[in-house]
Design a protein around this motif. Structure first.
Motif, mmCIF file in Angstrom:
data_model
loop_
_atom_site.group_PDB
_atom_site.id
_atom_site.type_symbol
_atom_site.label_atom_id
_atom_site.label_comp_id
_atom_site.label_asym_id
_atom_site.label_seq_id
_atom_site.Cartn_x
_atom_site.Cartn_y
_atom_site.Cartn_z
ATOM 1 N N ALA A 132 -1.224 81.179 -4.441
ATOM 2 C CA ALA A 132 -0.309 82.314 -4.582
ATOM 3 C C ALA A 132 1.215 81.991 -4.296
ATOM 4 N N GLY A 133 1.389 80.839 -3.439
ATOM 5 C CA GLY A 133 2.741 80.298 -3.122
ATOM 6 C C GLY A 133 3.198 79.667 -4.172
ATOM 7 N N MET A 134 2.588 79.135 -5.452
ATOM 8 C CA MET A 134 3.095 78.793 -6.449
ATOM 9 C C MET A 134 3.832 79.793 -7.241
ATOM 10 N N PHE A 135 3.051 80.875 -7.462
ATOM 11 C CA PHE A 135 3.359 82.154 -8.294
ATOM 12 C C PHE A 135 4.600 82.915 -7.392
ATOM 13 N N PHE A 136 4.430 83.037 -6.315
ATOM 14 C CA PHE A 136 5.663 83.464 -5.511
ATOM 15 C C PHE A 136 6.960 82.739 -5.464
ATOM 16 N N ALA A 137 6.976 81.481 -5.702
ATOM 17 C CA ALA A 137 8.121 80.607 -5.631
ATOM 18 C C ALA A 137 8.733 80.761 -7.262
ATOM 19 N N ARG A 138 7.888 80.697 -8.015
ATOM 20 C CA ARG A 138 8.232 80.697 -9.436
ATOM 21 C C ARG A 138 8.870 82.053 -9.616
ATOM 22 N N GLY A 139 8.136 83.269 -9.277
ATOM 23 C CA GLY A 139 8.559 84.289 -9.329
ATOM 24 C C GLY A 139 10.235 84.797 -8.626
ATOM 25 N N LEU A 140 10.167 83.914 -7.389
ATOM 26 C CA LEU A 140 11.576 84.244 -6.725
ATOM 27 C C LEU A 140 12.683 83.349 -7.376
ATOM 28 N N THR A 141 12.172 82.272 -7.972
ATOM 29 C CA THR A 141 13.250 81.665 -8.614
ATOM 30 C C THR A 141 14.055 82.461 -9.864
ATOM 31 N N THR A 142 13.076 82.917 -10.481
ATOM 32 C CA THR A 142 13.351 84.024 -11.658
ATOM 33 C C THR A 142 14.374 84.890 -11.139
ATOM 34 N N ILE A 143 13.860 85.649 -10.081
ATOM 35 C CA ILE A 143 14.869 86.905 -9.412
ATOM 36 C C ILE A 143 16.329 86.010 -9.053
ATOM 37 N N ILE A 144 16.362 85.176 -8.319
ATOM 38 C CA ILE A 144 17.584 84.449 -8.114
ATOM 39 C C ILE A 144 18.411 84.330 -9.077
ATOM 40 N N HIS A 145 17.802 83.859 -10.167
ATOM 41 C CA HIS A 145 18.950 83.548 -11.372
ATOM 42 C C HIS A 145 18.010 83.161 -12.593
ATOM 43 N N THR A 146 18.166 83.687 -13.931
ATOM 44 C CA THR A 146 17.589 83.550 -14.864
ATOM 45 C C THR A 146 17.840 82.453 -15.793
ATOM 46 N N ASN A 147 19.483 82.362 -15.902
ATOM 47 C CA ASN A 147 19.795 81.538 -16.573
ATOM 48 C C ASN A 147 20.254 79.957 -16.097
ATOM 49 N N PRO A 148 20.159 79.153 -16.921
ATOM 50 C CA PRO A 148 20.438 77.539 -16.483
ATOM 51 C C PRO A 148 21.767 77.485 -15.933
ATOM 52 N N ILE A 149 21.894 76.746 -14.793
ATOM 53 C CA ILE A 149 23.208 76.344 -13.934
ATOM 54 C C ILE A 149 23.487 75.120 -13.889
ATOM 55 N N SER A 150 24.599 74.845 -14.536
ATOM 56 C CA SER A 150 25.091 73.301 -14.322
ATOM 57 C C SER A 150 26.259 73.306 -13.350
ATOM 58 N N VAL A 151 26.050 72.637 -12.214
ATOM 59 C CA VAL A 151 26.879 72.666 -11.155
ATOM 60 C C VAL A 151 28.126 71.813 -11.221
ATOM 61 N N SER A 152 29.297 72.422 -11.085
ATOM 62 C CA SER A 152 30.388 71.666 -11.051
ATOM 63 C C SER A 152 31.310 71.367 -9.653
ATOM 64 N N ASN A 153 30.491 71.871 -8.595
ATOM 65 C CA ASN A 153 31.097 71.584 -7.234
ATOM 66 C C ASN A 153 31.588 70.172 -7.102
ATOM 67 N N GLU A 154 32.713 69.828 -6.842
ATOM 68 C CA GLU A 154 33.428 68.646 -6.609
ATOM 69 C C GLU A 154 32.597 67.936 -5.528
ATOM 70 N N MET A 251 19.823 66.692 -6.920
ATOM 71 C CA MET A 251 20.879 65.867 -7.080
ATOM 72 C C MET A 251 20.739 65.019 -8.161
ATOM 73 N N HIS A 252 19.469 64.707 -8.661
ATOM 74 C CA HIS A 252 19.629 63.955 -9.871
ATOM 75 C C HIS A 252 19.918 64.611 -11.236
ATOM 76 N N LEU A 253 19.495 65.753 -11.239
ATOM 77 C CA LEU A 253 19.586 66.603 -12.394
ATOM 78 C C LEU A 253 21.121 67.010 -12.494
ATOM 79 N N GLY A 254 21.345 67.477 -11.304
ATOM 80 C CA GLY A 254 22.879 68.158 -11.345
ATOM 81 C C GLY A 254 22.934 69.600 -11.858
ATOM 82 N N SER A 255 21.668 70.117 -12.004
ATOM 83 C CA SER A 255 21.773 71.561 -12.802
ATOM 84 C C SER A 255 20.449 72.116 -12.068
#
Length: 339
Positions: A132-154, A251-255
């Motif tokens: 249940a925790g796995m499904f909840f976490a995956r669902g919440l991830t999609t709610i927060i943002h659906t598109n990939p994000i590449s972080v440019s924060n200096e 940190m390793h991925l940066g996205s």
């Protein structure tokens, strides 16, 4: 004359640890001798370590839960949620790496408290709770943002660039330029966590309680151990490490993307088993888990290096490796029963 004391043989846990370490070195030395190429360079080993630092940390948490006869298949979802939450905070909300880390820790603790309470105090099966925790976490991830994000924060990019030079392990490239061998900050953190977890389980009463609960709950109760509290803390620490591991993975991925850490929970379980942690509980070693992660990913690199790049070859190889270690565990356990 006093009677000679009988020499004690290796315990099950130590025997499984030795087998795991020997298997890793046999694989890696075999790759150096027969495949050569990148395996000849020390950087290859540290690249494997860098790429799997997050998995090492989450696998430590998985091993702890498995030692208590539990399981937690939500850690991959937690890692994915941490990645997306931190990416949104850094890229879209103007956050900084420290507050992003606090978010990661907070997510891990939240999942740990809820799941630990349901498993330990309401006596619900850990597989069902963590599913249940796995499904909840995956669902919440999609709610927060659906598109990939590449972080440019200096500030975050500067944190990602932190690497430690390992003197004497560099190599000279084809142009005659000396290249230093480096290791990422995330790998150093992962090794520190492995050492801390190993020391806690090996030399503290708190750590030995986890083995007692996993070995025999009734005996643990007779020894005065609070079984429910111990189970709760196992799940809490596991989810906390998933939060920290998620941040190191990020940190390793940066996205971040909704597919991040897909299947990580299965890799963590496989690494723990290869490392000598029994599904039946009571036996496990964090150092073994560390080498389990390295073994799992070394065999993946070997399969790729010999030209079998298709995904199914990697899956087949991991399945065969996992079956082999399960067979070894069965042989070790049957040896103990005969004694």
């Amino acid at each position: 004359m006093p009677e000679m004391k009988k020499k004690k043989g290796l315990s099950d846990a130590n025997l499984l640890l030795v087998i795991t370490i020997v298997a890793f070195f046999v694989m890696y030395i075999g790759a150096i001798l027969f495949l050569k190429g990148g395996f000849l360079k020390a950087q290859m080993f540290f690249n494997i370590l860098d790429a799997n630092a997050g998995l090492i940390i989450t696998s430590c948490g998985m091993s702890l839960v498995m030692i208590t006869q539990g399981i937690d298949i939500s850690i991959g979802g937690v890692v994915g949620l941490v990645c997306m939450s931190c990416a949104v905070h850094l890229e879209l909300q103007g956050g900084n790496p420290f507050t992003a880390f606090l978010i990661a820790v907070g997510i891990g603790l939240a999942f740990g408290v809820v799941q630990g309470f349901l498993v330990a105090y309401l006596d619900i099966q850990p597989f069902i709770v963590s599913l249940a925790g796995m499904f909840f976490a995956r669902g919440l991830t999609t709610i927060i943002h659906t598109n990939p994000i590449s972080v440019s924060n200096e500030a975050f990019k500067a944190l990602r660039k932190i690497k430690f030079i390992l003197p004497g392990l560099g190599y000279v490239n084809k142009k005659g330029i000396y290249i230093d061998t480096t290791v990422e900050l995330g790998s150093v953190i992962a090794i520190v966590i492995v050492i801390l977890m190993f020391c806690m389980l090996r030399w503290t009463k708190f750590g030995r309680n986890f083995y007692a609960v996993g070995g025999n709950k009734q005996s643990a109760l007779m020894l005065g151990i609070n079984v429910k509290k111990t189970k709760f803390l196992a799940h809490l620490i596991c989810s906390l490490l998933a939060g920290i591991g998620g941040y190191i993975y990020f940190m390793h991925l940066g996205s971040a993307a909704t597919s991040n850490a897909s299947g990580m929970e299965m890799n963590a379980i496989a690494s723990s088993i290869i490392g000598g942690t029994l599904l039946t509980g009571g036996v496990g070693n964090i150092i073994g888990t560390f080498f389990g992660v390295l073994s799992l990913n070394t065999i993946q690199n070997i399969v790729s290096s010999i030209g079998l790049d298709e995904a199914w070859w990697t899956g087949i190889t991991i399945a065969a490796m996992l079956c082999l270690f399960l067979l070894i565990q069965s042989v070790v356990l049957s040896r103990t029963k005969k004694k």
